[in-house]
Motif scaffolding. Structure first.
Motif: not given
Ligand SMILES: Cc1ncc(C[n+]2csc(CCOP(=O)(O)OP(=O)(O)O)c2C)c(N)n1
Ligand code: SF4
Ligand SMILES: [Mg+2]
Lengths: 99, 304
Positions: A37-46, A82-99
């Motif tokens: 991974r270079t980016v990771r999904p972050l889920v907004d559960h709201e 793919v999850c973030a791109f396909e989410c109809p509610k934009d509830a997932i964002t890809m954030i940079k993976e920190e080392l």
């Protein structure tokens, strides 16, 4: 979580311990894929409405249902997005993976 | 023939939570792995899978890794269907009940090298589901042209330049070639329309005899597309009419989607590295080939 987990591989000691083909125990995983991974999904559960489109389309099957919420097995997420791109509610964002 | 209405529907809410293709080493965003994962979730635990050489076997069996969480094995490249036949009749001979055998092969493994074995399997009507995931080239060996590579595609064996537009041949009519065997059930699908694909796998699961599903599955590595757009680009291929969704059963063709207007072929091609070089003339060749095909399909495959 219903996904297989990483297991310890015991290096064969004798020729008889080796299998006769490339096959091994079903579901045996000697390592994780997290390092890809270079980016990771972050889920907004709201924002998430639990439609499960991300769960359906994850190429790696890492998203799972966890008491009415989605959860992600970060041992095997490759960060494809793919999850973030396909989410109809934009509830997932890809954030940079920190080392 | 089965009463298809009696088959319980499978969807994302009620499908098994178990994963049968997990921890594999496919590239991030691989469309083929979406097809394999979903198909196995529909088919379930009591499934035998046979996979010839190709990405899905290469990423699933890296000793001692075993990403297939069911009984699965790698076959010779041309012999996947024979192996599937053998498994199906062998399992029956030892008295196993309530199981399904599936072959999962790439476009090269299906339309070219594995074709003879596949044709024989359909001829014998062996009880096997054959799924061809079509990423339109031999990806696992580094992107070579197959019989399902479309016109104008840049691959390592169809280079582009002053003299060549990339691939100079169009896709083989694989679906119709398979249907011409008078197979029990055949369908085309795309990972861009996942519920349609799930329904077709479910139908095939409950079909006795040979069934075949040709599923369009993107490959970000070979296509030069961003990993996150894998599902979207496979949907756009259908929406612009280059890929069609159809079924063949009881000797009849059925066109599942018949859009009034197609989305732009140009936009679809421009998003992919493998088509970026294409001239207006070549894009015109692709579009007019699409129109000819749709004219034929609409004439013969629409229920009157
Ligand atoms: C008889 C034989 N010839 C060639 C190969 C090399 N080979 C392995 S995988 C592969 C490409 C398979 O392409 P495809 O069936 O489209 O599947 P993909 O890799 O695209 O998923 C080739 C040519 C082989 N394993 N066996
Ligand atoms: S090369 Fe393409 S088909 Fe092969 S694993 Fe990578 S994305 Fe999937
Ligand atoms: Mg291929």
């Amino acid at each position: 979580m219903n996904q297989p987990k990483k297991q310890e591989f015991k290096t064969p000691k004798h020729i008889d311990d080796y299998p006769t083909g490339p096959q091994y125990t079903a579901g045996f995983l000697p390592e994780t894929n997290a390092g890809w991974r270079t980016v990771r999904p972050l889920v907004d559960h709201e924002a998430c409405v639990f439609c499960l489109r991300c769960y359906m389309l994850c190429p790696d099957g890492t998203i799972f249902k966890d008491n009415g919420k989605i959860n992600i097995d970060m041992d095997y997420c490759k960060g494809c997005g793919v999850c973030a791109f396909e989410c109809p509610k934009d509830a997932i964002t890809m954030i940079k993976e920190e080392l | 023939m089965n009463n298809m209405l009696a088959i319980p529907k499978v969807n994302v809410k009620n499908m098994t939570d178990k994963e049968f293709f997990y921890g594999h080493k496919a590239c991030a965003g691989c469309g083929g792995s979406i097809a394999v994962r979903l198909a196995l979730k529909v088919l379930g635990e009591r499934t035998f899978a046979a996979l010839p050489a190709g990405c899905m076997s290469a990423v699933g069996f890296i000793y001692p890794q075993m990403a297939f969480n069911i009984n699965a094995l790698i076959t010779t490249f041309p012999g996947a269907a024979s192996m599937g036949s053998g498994i199906a009749v062998g399992a029956k001979a030892i008295g196993l009940k309530d199981f399904k055998t599936v072959v999962i092969a790439g476009d090269g493994g299906t339309a070219d090298i594995g074709f003879q074995a596949l044709s024989g399997m359909i001829d014998r009507n062996d009880d096997v589901l054959y799924i061809c995931y079509d990423n339109e080239a031999y990806m696992n060996t580094g992107i070579q042209k197959s019989g399902l590579t479309p016109y104008g595609t840049k691959t390592t064996t169809t280079p582009t330049g002053k003299n060549l537009p990339g691939s100079v041949t169009h896709k083989k009519n694989l679906f119709e070639i398979i249907a011409a065997h008078d197979i029990a059930y055949a369908a085309t699908a795309s990972i861009g329309y996942p519920q349609d694909f799930i329904n077709k796998v479910n139908k095939a699961k409950h079909t006795k005899g040979t069934s075949f599903i040709h599923v369009y599955a993107s490959c970000p590595t070979g296509w030069g597309t961003p990993t996150e757009t894998s599902v979207d680009i496979a949907k756009e291929a259908v929406d612009c009419g280059l890929i069609f969704l159809a079924e063949y059963e009881n000797g009849e063709y059925k066109l599942n989607r018949n859009p009034k207007n197609f989305k732009s072929v140009n936009d679809y091609l421009a998003k992919q590295g493998r088509f970026k070089h294409m001239s207006d003339r070549d894009i015109e060749i692709v579009s007019s080939n699409r129109d000819k095909k749709w004219e034929r399909m609409r004439k013969h495959w629409l229920q009157k």
